[in-house]
Design an enzyme around this catalytic site. Structure first.
Site, PDB file in Angstrom:
ATOM      1  N   LYS A 135      35.548  34.390  43.510  1.00 35.01           N
ATOM      2  CA  LYS A 135      36.727  33.738  42.200  1.00 35.01           C
ATOM      3  C   LYS A 135      36.833  32.375  42.514  1.00 35.01           C
ATOM      4  CE  LYS A 135      38.191  38.599  42.070  1.00 35.01           C
ATOM      5  NZ  LYS A 135      39.648  39.556  42.118  1.00 35.01           N
ATOM      6  N   ARG A 151      34.025  43.761  46.823  1.00 41.30           N
ATOM      7  CA  ARG A 151      33.305  44.485  45.551  1.00 41.30           C
ATOM      8  C   ARG A 151      32.404  42.833  45.061  1.00 41.30           C
ATOM      9  NH1 ARG A 151      35.055  42.647  40.430  1.00 41.30           N
ATOM     10  NH2 ARG A 151      34.117  44.126  38.642  1.00 41.30           N
TER      11      ARG A 151
END
Ligand code: 9MG
Length: 283
Positions: free
Chosen positions: A224, A258
């Protein structure tokens, strides 16, 4: 304490130790542009590899939730994910989750063999809560401030941890009232979804506080932009930062991480588990 084993439409997700969820994005930018059938085959090959590498579940999504991403139509999302889920339901021993906010996609995905609903919108879309309750599979409720196309414009909180906790508490209540068993609910603070770097860091620092919600924590930090800001690296070069972030999340109570880089994350979690419980090493 929540149940250690989730029944995901007939397949078991054992949360007795921290688990890895592999990310399988079935979007045109995820696989080379070889047409639908080639893209489908490439997605299946990637999912099989994730299972070999130690993923406990594979999360299939057909609509990008990246900041600034535009929505896709219902038919387009169905066309992307359902054929892949059908094949994976047969070929994988581990469960498949569907990453969607649309009730129609939830229904067709579960009929096609998916075993868990991962909704970044926490079942707030019209009809989603009723549909998820009727399907009888576990659900993951994620916090997001705003919508993916605008959420990073000016996120603001008085206390990000308190507000995320209050939001998740409200959504858990709504699910239970609709008939979803508490033991079938996972929660996720939604790193990067309407949050600045400081918000994300505060959340990761205080992640353990969310354990008090009494549901397994699912966390997505992989590649991210917060990791890009911290390291100055492009998404493909954020493997080390992603694995470090996954480890920090698990140390603070995450049950599922995840990730894109399954093998690397599984290795690191094996080391962590061996240090926490030396008797487990090599089991
Ligand atoms: C679909 N998706 C993208 N990022 C995610 C995250 O952080 N958590 C969950 N549950 N889903 C995500």
């Amino acid at each position: 304490m929540w149940p250690m084993k989730l029944n995901c439409n007939g397949k078991t997700l054992d949360l007795g130790s921290p688990r890895v969820m592999g990310i399988l994005n079935v979007t045109p930018d995820s696989f080379s542009d070889g047409g639908r059938f080639l893209q489908r085959d490439a997605a299946v090959v990637q999912a099989l590899q994730m299972e070999k590498d130690g993923a406990a579940i594979v999360d299939v999504g057909g609509e990008s939730t990246r900041p600034g991403a535009s929505p896709v139509s219902l038919q387009e999302e169905l066309d992307r994910v359902i054929p892949v889920i059908e094949i994976l339901g047969e070929k994988l021993e581990i469960p498949v989750s569907v990453d969607t906010s649309k009730p129609e996609v939830m229904r067709e995905a579960i009929q096609a063999g998916a075993g868990l609903i991962n909704d970044v919108n926490a079942l707030r879309s019209e009809g989603a809560l009723v549909q998820a309750a009727a399907l009888g599979v576990p659900v993951c409720l994620m916090h997001m401030q705003g919508r993916p196309d605008t959420m990073q414009q000016a996120p603001r909180y008085d206390s990000v941890l308190d507000e995320v906790r209050a939001f998740l508490t409200e959504r858990i209540g709504a699910c239970v009232e609709q008939g979803i068993p508490h033991g079938d609910i996972l929660v996720d603070p939604g790193f990067g979804f309407g949050k600045t770097l400081m918000h994300n860091l505060e959340l990761l620092h205080g992640l353990g506080e969310l354990e008090k919600l009494g549901c397994p924590l699912l966390v997505g930090l992989s590649r991210k932009s917060m990791l890009g800001t911290l390291t100055g690296r492009e998404p493909e070069q954020r493997v080390a930062a992603s694995v470090a972030a996954a480890l920090l999340a698990v140390e603070r109570g995450a049950s599922i991480v995840r990730v894109h880089d399954v093998a690397e994350t599984v290795d690191v979690l094996k080391v962590l588990e061996a240090v926490i419980d030396p008797a487990s090493a090599g089991r």
